[in-house]
Design a protein around this motif. Sequence first.
Motif: not given
Length: 124
Positions: A46-49, A64-66, A75-83, A94-99
């Motif tokens: 569903n697009g959540l992580v 926005g901004g991934g 990955l800019p992570l925002a709350d997904a609790n439905g509020a 903000r999470l940056m993942l490399s290989r």
Amino acid sequence: MVQDGAWFSASRLLAVAAWTALLLSLGRALKAERDKGGMRLTLHGNGLVSRKDATDAAPYAVAGGGVDLGWAVWLPLADANGAVGPGRGRVRERLMLSRANVAPSHWRLLRIWLRHKAAPVDDA
């Protein structure tokens, strides 16, 4: 006027400040990389992580901004609790993942998920 042999000069002070800022930045970056070591991401259809580590197991939405840079994923992570309201959609982390942060078999799947599943939340 500063004498030639004086320890204190504007250029030396600027050099010390620049090196201090550089070393502090390096230390902060190394700490952030070390903290990613125990983290586990679960990507949902569903697009959540979900991010699981010692302190957090909450679901997030990609704000926005991934970005997929090819060699890294931002990955800019925002709350997904439905509020609803002012807190909804605000970037918490903000999470940056490399290989190097992701298993080789999962890297391509992460990039595909980001492009096709992770719908950005409203920045309201």
